[in-house]
Design an enzyme around this catalytic site. Structure first.
Site: not given
Lengths: 159, 809
Positions: B660, B703
Site C-alpha cells: 500500500s 490511515k
C-alpha cells in the site's frame, strides 16, 4: 428349697473327647460362683501300646494313605491332645467368665481321683465309656453325681 | 515508441463530505425507539449458508455431514443450533440404550435397545425385580418344606456314613481288632479282653494267631482305605443333592417373579434372552442368594449383599417418548466426552470397573439426531479427530479408553458391545481450518460433504439498512438492553459499515455488534437514561478505543515531540508521508510514516532497503519490483534505464509488509529524479501497477484518521489532506470528527486513479501528459523525470566509451 451349689465339678477328658459338649454338660450342673471346675485328663496308654507293635499303621483321613505308627508319633499325638484340650477349656472358661484348673493323670493315679471323689458336693461329668474305666470307680462307689455325655468319640479299644 | 501509460495532468478535486461517510436514514421505518421495530427476516444475509445447512439436515445419506464456516463471533453456533433444533423437533425420538451385564462374559457388557422411553422403564422394572428377589429367595429357603428336604438329605448322608462305619467296626470287633481315632486318622490294633495288646503280649501269642491278626488288620486296613477314598464322592453327591434342592427352590421363586417382566418385554427378543440369562444365573448360584441380610465382606467383589447388583441396568441414553430427535452441543469434545468412558472405582486400593460404570459420550447422546462440535476444539484434543472419523465410518460407537484404542496399554478392561450410530454431525469452525482439512485429510471429504459458508457482510441498500435495523432491535431485545432511539440505531448501522471497512456493506459479525450495543447500554444507564442515544454510542466507541489506544497515543506523542520525524508542513525533495496501519489485540490504528528516496546514475537497480535487511515482507518486495518496472516502462523507453535508486521507510524497525506504500515510494523516487519537492502537509496511500494505475489498499479509514490525528495535534490549517485510491472511496466510513473537519475546510481527502493524479496533488506541479509527439510538456514533473533519466543514460554512455577506450589503450 433349692439345692445348694456343688463344691466341685470334675470333667473327665480323654484324647478324643468333645470338649464343648463336656463343658456345656458341666455348666448344666448345679454350678455356683464358688464351684471349682477341674478338667481331669486321664492319659490313656493305648496309643503307646499300639505303637509298640511293629505292624501298626496310621491311616490318614485324607486320602487313606498309610504311615507307620511309631512310639514317637504316639507321644507327639498324646502331647498335642493334652495341649489342645487345655487350650479349649481355657478358651471356653474365658468366654463364660469362669476359671478352670487342668490336671493330667495316668490310669494308675487312683489316689488323686479318690481324693476328689471324697468331696461330698462333687460331681463327675464325662463320656459314657468312663463307667468302664476303673479309675473313676470311686465316684460311683461314693454315689457322687455322675453325668454321662453320649456320642463322645468312644474309645474303640473297648470293643 | 512509448508504453501504454495511464495518466492525467489535472489535479483531482477534494472529495465531498458525502463521500467520506455514508449515513443511514431509517425514516422509512417510522419508529422512534428500537422496541417498536419488528424482528428481522430470519437469518438475515445468510440465505446460502442456511440453505446448505438445511440440505445437510435433509439429506438421507449419512456422509452429508456439514461444516459451518465463519469467524468466531459470527453467530455460527446460534444459526446452526436454531436450524438443527427446528428439524429435530419434527423427528421422532431415537431408541434408548442400556448396558447390561453379560453373565457369560463379564468383560463384554451387552447393549440393549428399547423404544424411546422404555429404557428407563426397563431399568426400573429390573430394580423392582431385584428388590422382590432379595426377599423372595431367602424366604423360600426359610420355609419348612425346604428345611425338611434339606434335613432328609443330610440324614441320608449321615446314615450312610454311620452304616459303613458301623459295619467296619463290627467286622473288626469280630476279629478282635480295635479301631482307634487319632486327630488325623485311624490306627488298627489287636485287642485282648477289650484292651490293646502291646508288643510283649503279642509275642506271647502263637505264631499262627499272630499271622492271622496281621492278616486281619491288613484286610481291615484295605477296607478302611476304600471307605476313606469314597468319602469325597459321597460328600460331592451330598453337595449336589443340596445344590439341586436349592436350584429347585430358587427356580420356583425366580420364575414366578420373572414371568411378568418377561411378558412385558416379549416383543424384544434380546431383552428376553437377557432375562433368561438372569434366571439361569440366579438358579446356578442359588446358594449365594439364600441369606436375607448377608454380612458385608471387606472385599466388595465378594460381598454377597451386592450379588443382585449384577442384574442392574445401566441406562446409557434415554429419551422421552414424546420428545423429538436429540440435538447435542459438546463444548469440550475431549475423547471421553465424545466417545464415552469407562469409569473406575477405588476399592481396597485397586481400581475396579464393571458395566455399570460405562458412560455415554456426546456421540451416543446425539445418536439418532444431531451433534454440533467446534472444529478447533476437536483438532486440539488428543485422539478425538481420528476417533470421530472412525465412529462415523464404522457407523457405530465402541466405548473404550484411548489407551486401548491405540494399543498403549494392555490392562484387562471392559469391551462393551458397540452401539450402532446414525446421526448428522455439524462442525463449526473457521475457513482456514476447513481448507486445511480439505487439503491434508483425505477422509474429511468423505464424511463432511456440505460446507455452509457464512457471509461476513450484507450489501447496503435501503431495504437492507432497514432489515439490519430490525436485526439490531432484535439483538437489543434478546440481550435485555435499554431501547435505542432512532438516531442511535442509525448510528449503529453506520458503525457496522465502518466495521465492514466498506460504506456499501454491513458487517454480519455479531459479537462486535453485541459488544457495541451492550457498551452503549452501559453508558446510557450510567447517566441514568432510559433510552440509548447517539452520545452513548459515541462514548462507548471512545471508551473502547481509549482502553486499547496506549500504543497509538505513544506513537502520536513521539511524532509531536519529533522523536519520530514526520513533517506536516513545507515541502521536501525525495521525501513523502506514507500511511501505515498497526494492529494490537484486534484494535487497528493508522499513522504516517516517512518514506525517502535517493537517485543517481546507475545500471537500472532500485534498492529496497527494507528488503535488503530482511525487514520487508514478500508483498512489499513485490510492490517494489512492480514499481521498478513501471518506472522503467514509463520514462525514456528508448534509452537504457540508467538509474540507481534506493527507497526506505525511515525510523521503521519492525518490518514492513504490504504494497500500500508503492504509490508513495514511486512519488518519492520521481521527486528525487525531478528535483520537484513534495508537499509534506499531505500523505498518500495506494498501490500501483506496472502501468501507473493506482489500486485499492486496506485499512483506509484508519490511515486517513491516523494522519488527521497528527495534523490535528499540530494544528489543522486547511492545507492538510490525504490522497487515497479512487476505488477506496467506497470504503470510507470516516469518523464524524474527520468529516466535520473536511466540511469546515480544515482537512481534505483526495482520490487518485493514476500516479500522475498523486504527483499533481503532492507537488502542486502538473504531472504532465505526453503530447502527440510523445513528449511531456516542459516544466511538468514527468518532463523533468524523463530529462534526468535521459541525462543519466547519456552520461552512462559516455562513461562507458571512456572506460572502453582506456581499457583498450
Amino acid at each position: 428349697m433349692a439345692d445348694a451349689a456343688l463344691r466341685r465339678v470334675v470333667i473327665a477328658v480323654t484324647e478324643s473327647s468333645s470338649i464343648v459338649r463336656l463343658w456345656q454338660a458341666a455348666l448344666a450342673c448345679r454350678v455356683g460362683a464358688t464351684t471349682d471346675l477341674l478338667a481331669l485328663f486321664i492319659a490313656d496308654d493305648r496309643w503307646h501300646r499300639a505303637a509298640s507293635l511293629s505292624f501298626t499303621h496310621e491311616i490318614s483321613r485324607i486320602g487313606g494313605t498309610l504311615a507307620v505308627f511309631t512310639p514317637e508319633r504316639a507321644n507327639r499325638l498324646h502331647r498335642e491332645a493334652i495341649r489342645q484340650a487345655r487350650r479349649n477349656f481355657d478358651q471356653l472358661a474365658a468366654e463364660s467368665r469362669r476359671r478352670i484348673s487342668f490336671e493330667v493323670l495316668t490310669q494308675t493315679d487312683t489316689a488323686r481321683v479318690e481324693q476328689l471323689a471324697a468331696e461330698p458336693r462333687s460331681a463327675l461329668v464325662g463320656p459314657e465309656f468312663i463307667l468302664r474305666s476303673p479309675i473313676y470307680d470311686s465316684f460311683v462307689q461314693r454315689r457322687r453325681r455322675v453325668v454321662l455325655v453320649p456320642g463322645q468319640g468312644e474309645q474303640h479299644e473297648s470293643r | 515508441m512509448t508504453a501504454s501509460i495511464e495518466s492525467s495532468s489535472t489535479s483531482p478535486p477534494a472529495l465531498p463530505i458525502s463521500s467520506l461517510r455514508r449515513t443511514c436514514d431509517l425514516s422509512s421505518l417510522r419508529f422512534e425507539r428500537s422496541d417498536q421495530l419488528q424482528d428481522p427476516p430470519p437469518h438475515l444475509g445468510q440465505q446460502r449458508a442456511t440453505d446448505a445447512i438445511r440440505f445437510a439436515i435433509q439429506m438421507a445419506d449419512d456422509s452429508f455431514n456439514a461444516v459451518v464456516l465463519g469467524p468466531d463471533g459470527s453467530n455460527r453456533h446460534g444459526l446452526a443450533a436454531e436450524l438443527v433444533r427446528d428439524a429435530a423437533s419434527t423427528r421422532p425420538p431415537p431408541e434408548d440404550w442400556c448396558y447390561v451385564n453379560n453373565l457369560e462374559d463379564q468383560e463384554r457388557p451387552r447393549a440393549l435397545s428399547f423404544p424411546a422411553g422404555e429404557g428407563a422403564a426397563f431399568r426400573d422394572d429390573l430394580r423392582h425385580l431385584i428388590e422382590d428377589l432379595r426377599l423372595a429367595i431367602p424366604a423360600a429357603f426359610e420355609g419348612d418344606e425346604y428345611r425338611g428336604q434339606l434335613k432328609a438329605i443330610d440324614s441320608a448322608m449321615e446314615s450312610e456314613l454311620e452304616e459303613r462305619q458301623q459295619a467296619l467296626e463290627e467286622r473288626a470287633a469280630r476279629e478282635n481288632i480295635g479301631i482307634m481315632q487319632t486327630p488325623t486318622g485311624f490306627v488298627l490294633a489287636p485287642l485282648r479282653e477289650g484292651k490293646v495288646i502291646d508288643e510283649d503280649d503279642f509275642r506271647k501269642l502263637p505264631e499262627e494267631e499272630r499271622g492271622k491278626i496281621q492278616e486281619d488288620i491288613r484286610h481291615l486296613t484295605q477296607e478302611l482305605q476304600a471307605q476313606i477314598e469314597q468319602m469325597p464322592q459321597l460328600r460331592k453327591r451330598h453337595r449336589e443333592e443340596i445344590k439341586q434342592l436349592n436350584r429347585t427352590v430358587t427356580s420356583h421363586a425366580v420364575s414366578v417373579l420373572l414371568h411378568e417382566v418377561k411378558d412385558k418385554y416379549a416383543s424384544l427378543p434380546e431383552v428376553t434372552t437377557f432375562l433368561d440369562a438372569i434366571e439361569r444365573d440366579i438358579i446356578e448360584n442359588a446358594e449365594h442368594f439364600r441369606e436375607l441380610q448377608a454380612s458385608p465382606h471387606p472385599f466388595p467383589a465378594l460381598d454377597a449383599s451386592r450379588l443382585y447388583e449384577r442384574y442392574e441396568v445401566n441406562l446409557l441414553v434415554h429419551h422421552e417418548a414424546d420428545a423429538g430427535a436429540p440435538v447435542v452441543y459438546e463444548p469440550n469434545p475431549a475423547y471421553q466426552n465424545l466417545i464415552g468412558r469407562i469409569e473406575h472405582k477405588a476399592e481396597m486400593g485397586a481400581l475396579l470397573t464393571d458395566y455399570r460404570l460405562v458412560r455415554a459420550g456426546a456421540l451416543l447422546r446425539a445418536n439418532g439426531g444431531f451433534l454440533i462440535l467446534d472444529i478447533e476444539r476437536l483438532l486440539t484434543r488428543p485422539f478425538v479427530w481420528e476417533a470421530l472419523k472412525q465412529a462415523l465410518f464404522a457407523r457405530q460407537v465402541r466405548i473404550e479408553s484411548p489407551g486401548d484404542t491405540w494399543g498403549l496399554v494392555s490392562t484387562a478392561t471392559l469391551r462393551p458391545d458397540p452401539i450402532p450410530l446414525r446421526l448428522r454431525v455439524i462442525l463449526i469452525g473457521e475457513r482456514r481450518l476447513y481448507d486445511l482439512l480439505c487439503r491434508y485429510d483425505s477422509e474429511f471429504g468423505e464424511l463432511f460433504k456440505v460446507a455452509a459458508d457464512l457471509e461476513d457482510e450484507l450489501p447496503r441498500s435501503e431495504d437492507n439498512d432497514n432489515a439490519y435495523a430490525r436485526l439490531v432491535a432484535a439483538r437489543i431485545r434478546q440481550a435485555g438492553l435499554l431501547p435505542f432511539d432512532r438516531q442511535a440505531v442509525e448510528r449503529v448501522v453506520e458503525e457496522r459499515a465502518r466495521d465492514a471497512e466498506d460504506s456499501e456493506r454491513l458487517s454480519l459479525y455479531m459479537r462486535s455488534l453485541n459488544d457495541l450495543l451492550a457498551q452503549a447500554d452501559h453508558w446510557a444507564r450510567h447517566r441514568g437514561a432510559s433510552v440509548v442515544e447517539t452520545r452513548d454510542l459515541d462514548q462507548a466507541i471512545e471508551e473502547h478505543e481509549r482502553r486499547l489506544s496506549r500504543i497509538q497515543m505513544r506513537v502520536l506523542d513521539e511524532m509531536r515531540r519529533e522523536t519520530l520525524l514526520i513533517d506536516t508542513s513545507g515541502s521536501r525533495i525525495g521525501q513523502i508521508n506514507g500511511l501505515s496501519v498497526a494492529e494490537f489485540a484486534g484494535y487497528r490504528f493508522g499513522h504516517p510514516v516517512r518514506i525517502t528516496a535517493t537517485t543517481r546514475m546507475g545500471t537500472g537497480d532500485l534498492v529496497d532497503i527494507e528488503r535488503e535487511v530482511d525487514l520487508g515482507g514478500a508483498i512489499h518486495s513485490k510492490g517494489m519490483l512492480i514499481l521498478s518496472s513501471a518506472l522503467a516502462a514509463r520514462y525514456a523507453p528508448s534509452a537504457p534505464f540508467s538509474l540507481q535508486g534506493s527507497v526506505v521507510f525511515e525510523q521503521s524497525y519492525g518490518g514492513v509488509e504490504g504494497d500500500s506504500a508503492s504509490v508513495a515510494e514511486l512519488c518519492a523516487l520521481l521527486s528525487s529524479l525531478s528535483r520537484v519537492p513534495i508537499l509534506q502537509n499531505l500523505a498518500v496511500t495506494g498501490s500501483v501497477n506496472q502501468h501507473g494505475r493506482v489500486q485499492v489498499v486496506g485499512g483506509i479509514n484508519e490511515k486517513v484518521e491516523g494522519f488527521f490525528d497528527l495534523c490535528k495535534a499540530r494544528g489543522l490549517d486547511g492545507s492538510h489532506g490525504v490522497i487515497i485510491p479512487r476505488e477506496n472511496v467506497n470504503h470510507l466510513m470516516l469518523k464524524q470528527e474527520v468529516v466535520k473537519a473536511v466540511g469546515d475546510g480544515q482537512f481534505a481527502v483526495y482520490s487518485m486513479s493514476t500516479i500522475d493524479d498523486a504527483l499533481t496533488v503532492l507537488t502542486g506541479v502538473p504531472a504532465g501528459e505526453r503530447d502527440e509527439r510523445g513528449e511531456f510538456p516542459p516544466g511538468s514533473v514527468n518532463f523533468k523525470v524523463e530529462r534526468q533519466l535521459l541525462q543519466y543514460a547519456e552520461t552512462r554512455k559516455e562513461f562507458g566509451e571512456h572506460t572502453e577506450s582506456n581499457g583498450h589503450g
